[in-house]
Design a protein around this motif. Structure first.
Motif, PDB file in Angstrom:
ATOM      1  N   VAL A  82      -3.027  -1.050  13.864  1.00 50.09           N
ATOM      2  CA  VAL A  82      -2.854  -0.834  12.424  1.00 50.09           C
ATOM      3  C   VAL A  82      -2.790   0.644  12.088  1.00 50.09           C
ATOM      4  CG1 VAL A  82      -3.936  -1.104  10.163  1.00 50.09           C
ATOM      5  CG2 VAL A  82      -3.884  -3.034  11.755  1.00 50.09           C
ATOM      6  N   PHE A  83      -3.746   1.419  12.580  1.00 44.48           N
ATOM      7  CA  PHE A  83      -3.781   2.831  12.204  1.00 44.48           C
ATOM      8  C   PHE A  83      -2.705   3.643  12.922  1.00 44.48           C
ATOM      9  CE2 PHE A  83      -8.181   1.633  10.997  1.00 44.48           C
ATOM     10  CZ  PHE A  83      -8.073   1.949   9.650  1.00 44.48           C
ATOM     11  N   THR A  84      -2.275   3.173  14.089  1.00 46.78           N
ATOM     12  CA  THR A  84      -1.131   3.815  14.737  1.00 46.78           C
ATOM     13  C   THR A  84       0.122   3.620  13.895  1.00 46.78           C
ATOM     14  OG1 THR A  84      -2.051   3.494  16.951  1.00 46.78           O
ATOM     15  CG2 THR A  84       0.318   3.889  16.804  1.00 46.78           C
ATOM     16  N   LEU A  85       0.286   2.415  13.348  1.00 46.28           N
ATOM     17  CA  LEU A  85       1.429   2.146  12.483  1.00 46.28           C
ATOM     18  C   LEU A  85       1.375   2.991  11.213  1.00 46.28           C
ATOM     19  CD1 LEU A  85       3.957   0.550  11.800  1.00 46.28           C
ATOM     20  CD2 LEU A  85       2.487  -1.285  10.900  1.00 46.28           C
ATOM     21  N   VAL A  86       0.189   3.135  10.648  1.00 45.81           N
ATOM     22  CA  VAL A  86       0.028   3.958   9.443  1.00 45.81           C
ATOM     23  C   VAL A  86       0.399   5.412   9.741  1.00 45.81           C
ATOM     24  CG1 VAL A  86      -1.667   4.930   7.849  1.00 45.81           C
ATOM     25  CG2 VAL A  86      -1.689   2.488   8.361  1.00 45.81           C
ATOM     26  N   ALA A  87      -0.059   5.915  10.880  1.00 45.57           N
ATOM     27  CA  ALA A  87       0.284   7.290  11.260  1.00 45.57           C
ATOM     28  C   ALA A  87       1.796   7.457  11.403  1.00 45.57           C
ATOM     29  CB  ALA A  87      -0.412   7.660  12.566  1.00 45.57           C
TER      30      ALA A  87
ATOM     31  N   ASP B 140      -4.055   2.120  -1.723  1.00 45.73           N
ATOM     32  CA  ASP B 140      -2.949   2.869  -1.128  1.00 45.73           C
ATOM     33  C   ASP B 140      -2.749   2.399   0.310  1.00 45.73           C
ATOM     34  OD1 ASP B 140      -5.242   4.019   0.057  1.00 45.73           O
ATOM     35  OD2 ASP B 140      -4.157   5.893   0.387  1.00 45.73           O
ATOM     36  N   LEU B 141      -1.883   3.064   1.037  1.00 42.09           N
ATOM     37  CA  LEU B 141      -1.576   2.642   2.401  1.00 42.09           C
ATOM     38  C   LEU B 141      -2.805   2.675   3.296  1.00 42.09           C
ATOM     39  CD1 LEU B 141       0.405   1.847   4.599  1.00 42.09           C
ATOM     40  CD2 LEU B 141       1.017   4.273   4.849  1.00 42.09           C
ATOM     41  N   LEU B 142      -3.598   3.722   3.223  1.00 45.17           N
ATOM     42  CA  LEU B 142      -4.775   3.831   4.076  1.00 45.17           C
ATOM     43  C   LEU B 142      -5.810   2.765   3.733  1.00 45.17           C
ATOM     44  CD1 LEU B 142      -6.235   5.324   6.315  1.00 45.17           C
ATOM     45  CD2 LEU B 142      -7.148   6.900   4.599  1.00 45.17           C
ATOM     46  N   PHE B 143      -6.039   2.517   2.443  1.00 43.40           N
ATOM     47  CA  PHE B 143      -7.005   1.490   2.037  1.00 43.40           C
ATOM     48  C   PHE B 143      -6.567   0.120   2.545  1.00 43.40           C
ATOM     49  CE2 PHE B 143      -8.524  -1.776  -0.870  1.00 43.40           C
ATOM     50  CZ  PHE B 143      -9.870  -1.486  -0.954  1.00 43.40           C
ATOM     51  N   GLN B 144      -5.301  -0.209   2.355  1.00 37.71           N
ATOM     52  CA  GLN B 144      -4.796  -1.501   2.803  1.00 37.71           C
ATOM     53  C   GLN B 144      -4.873  -1.622   4.320  1.00 37.71           C
ATOM     54  OE1 GLN B 144      -4.768  -3.471   0.406  1.00 37.71           O
ATOM     55  NE2 GLN B 144      -2.755  -3.662  -0.545  1.00 37.71           N
ATOM     56  N   ALA B 145      -4.601  -0.532   5.009  1.00 37.30           N
ATOM     57  CA  ALA B 145      -4.680  -0.547   6.470  1.00 37.30           C
ATOM     58  C   ALA B 145      -6.112  -0.785   6.944  1.00 37.30           C
ATOM     59  CB  ALA B 145      -4.157   0.775   7.029  1.00 37.30           C
ATOM     60  N   ASN B 146      -7.077  -0.157   6.283  1.00 36.15           N
ATOM     61  CA  ASN B 146      -8.477  -0.348   6.654  1.00 36.15           C
ATOM     62  C   ASN B 146      -8.913  -1.789   6.438  1.00 36.15           C
ATOM     63  OD1 ASN B 146     -11.074   0.729   7.501  1.00 36.15           O
ATOM     64  ND2 ASN B 146     -11.712   0.425   5.379  1.00 36.15           N
ATOM     65  N   GLU B 147      -8.477  -2.360   5.299  1.00 33.74           N
ATOM     66  CA  GLU B 147      -8.798  -3.767   5.035  1.00 33.74           C
ATOM     67  C   GLU B 147      -8.171  -4.667   6.092  1.00 33.74           C
ATOM     68  OE1 GLU B 147     -10.465  -5.231   1.980  1.00 33.74           O
ATOM     69  OE2 GLU B 147     -11.316  -3.247   2.346  1.00 33.74           O
TER      70      GLU B 147
ATOM     71  N   GLY C  51       0.813  -1.207   0.000  1.00 39.92           N
ATOM     72  CA  GLY C  51       0.000   0.000   0.000  1.00 39.92           C
ATOM     73  C   GLY C  51       0.848   1.259   0.000  1.00 39.92           C
ATOM     74  N   PHE C  52       1.949   1.229   0.761  1.00 34.70           N
ATOM     75  CA  PHE C  52       2.822   2.396   0.811  1.00 34.70           C
ATOM     76  C   PHE C  52       3.510   2.620  -0.535  1.00 34.70           C
ATOM     77  CE2 PHE C  52       6.911   4.432   2.284  1.00 34.70           C
ATOM     78  CZ  PHE C  52       6.334   5.661   2.544  1.00 34.70           C
ATOM     79  N   ARG C  53       3.878   1.527  -1.211  1.00 30.16           N
ATOM     80  CA  ARG C  53       4.458   1.663  -2.550  1.00 30.16           C
ATOM     81  C   ARG C  53       3.468   2.314  -3.505  1.00 30.16           C
ATOM     82  NH1 ARG C  53       6.758  -3.641  -1.780  1.00 30.16           N
ATOM     83  NH2 ARG C  53       4.988  -4.502  -2.950  1.00 30.16           N
TER      84      ARG C  53
ATOM     85  N   LEU D 139      -7.137  10.314   0.216  1.00 33.21           N
ATOM     86  CA  LEU D 139      -8.534  10.323  -0.237  1.00 33.21           C
ATOM     87  C   LEU D 139      -8.825   9.204  -1.231  1.00 33.21           C
ATOM     88  CD1 LEU D 139      -9.052  14.169  -0.775  1.00 33.21           C
ATOM     89  CD2 LEU D 139      -9.871  12.779   1.139  1.00 33.21           C
ATOM     90  N   VAL D 140      -7.788   8.657  -1.873  1.00 36.53           N
ATOM     91  CA  VAL D 140      -8.027   7.646  -2.913  1.00 36.53           C
ATOM     92  C   VAL D 140      -8.600   6.363  -2.337  1.00 36.53           C
ATOM     93  CG1 VAL D 140      -6.246   8.565  -4.421  1.00 36.53           C
ATOM     94  CG2 VAL D 140      -5.654   6.753  -2.805  1.00 36.53           C
ATOM     95  N   ALA D 141      -8.508   6.179  -1.030  1.00 36.59           N
ATOM     96  CA  ALA D 141      -9.118   5.004  -0.417  1.00 36.59           C
ATOM     97  C   ALA D 141     -10.624   4.980  -0.649  1.00 36.59           C
ATOM     98  CB  ALA D 141      -8.814   4.973   1.085  1.00 36.59           C
ATOM     99  N   THR D 142     -11.228   6.157  -0.862  1.00 35.50           N
ATOM    100  CA  THR D 142     -12.675   6.224  -1.080  1.00 35.50           C
ATOM    101  C   THR D 142     -13.108   5.655  -2.422  1.00 35.50           C
ATOM    102  OG1 THR D 142     -12.511   8.477  -1.968  1.00 35.50           O
ATOM    103  CG2 THR D 142     -12.864   8.249   0.404  1.00 35.50           C
ATOM    104  N   VAL D 143     -12.171   5.531  -3.366  1.00 29.76           N
ATOM    105  CA  VAL D 143     -12.497   4.930  -4.669  1.00 29.76           C
ATOM    106  C   VAL D 143     -11.793   3.578  -4.825  1.00 29.76           C
ATOM    107  CG1 VAL D 143     -13.024   7.101  -5.836  1.00 29.76           C
ATOM    108  CG2 VAL D 143     -10.663   6.252  -5.823  1.00 29.76           C
TER     109      VAL D 143
END
Length: 216
Positions: free
Chosen positions: A182-187, A164-171, A11-13, A156-160
């Protein structure tokens, strides 16, 4: 744990790929829009001004939804999440870069143009060889700040459903039921990445200043 880290790394890539694409495209679009705004021809100034104002004053999420959901209806083409995001953030970044570039260009003393003309340079040569190099140095801090904002806006691209990193983290958070970790690591990932980018920009700015090449 390794599998989870691999998902976030992928996701970060994707985040870095989108940011780099939008940044490179935004600089090109921004330069073209800035030159159009500075043109004596109204048919160039007016459309450039409209594009700049629209993309600077409307929310990025609305722009992203328009490109992803609306543009395919207008032009009847398939729009992938990456393409929609790249178009959105390229043009939006271009609108902001255009105003930064325009301000930098007009800040160069008129005597520079006159001196270049006196030695036989054409206007486009003067812009490329004399004006832009000085303007870019003056605008470097603002351009770095805008680049950092771009990386943050790409979340914002996680909404579509772009991975990306946020989308993968949410999954991942939904699968593991560990949203706090998970979200602490993303931050932390964003904090480190943006801190490094900001530090690099500060280092380059100081080097310009020490060498006397950075225009105040």
């Amino acid at each position: 744990m390794l599998a989870e880290s691999g998902v976030l790394l992928a996701g970060f890539r994707n985040t870095l790929e989108l940011t780099a694409t939008a940044l490179a495209g935004g600089l090109v679009v921004g330069l073209l829009l800035a030159l159009a705004r500075l043109s004596p021809r109204r048919r160039l100034r007016w459309p450039a001004g409209v594009v700049i104002e629209v993309f600077r004053t409307t929310p990025p999420l609305v722009q992203l939804f328009w490109f992803y959901f609306g543009l395919p209806i207008v032009v009847s083409v398939e729009m992938t999440p990456f393409l929609a995001a790249a178009l959105t953030f390229t043009i939006q970044s271009g609108a902001f870069f255009a105003e930064i570039l325009r301000a930098g260009i007009v800040s160069i003393e008129r005597g520079q143009w006159e001196a270049a003309s006196a030695i036989g340079m054409r206007p486009h040569q003067t812009m490329r060889r004399v004006i832009l190099p000085q303007a870019v140095k003056r605008m470097f801090p603002s351009m770095m700040e805008r680049s950092i904002e771009l990386m943050k806006t790409t979340t914002l691209v996680a909404t579509v459903s772009y991975a990306d990193l946020l989308f993968q983290a949410n999954e991942l958070a939904q699968k593991t039921f560990r949203p706090l970790e998970v979200f602490t690591l993303v931050a932390l990932v964003y904090f480190v990445a943006i801190t490094c980018l900001s530090g690099l920009g500060s280092l380059l700015e100081r080097r310009f200043a020490r060498s006397g090449e950075f225009a105040a």
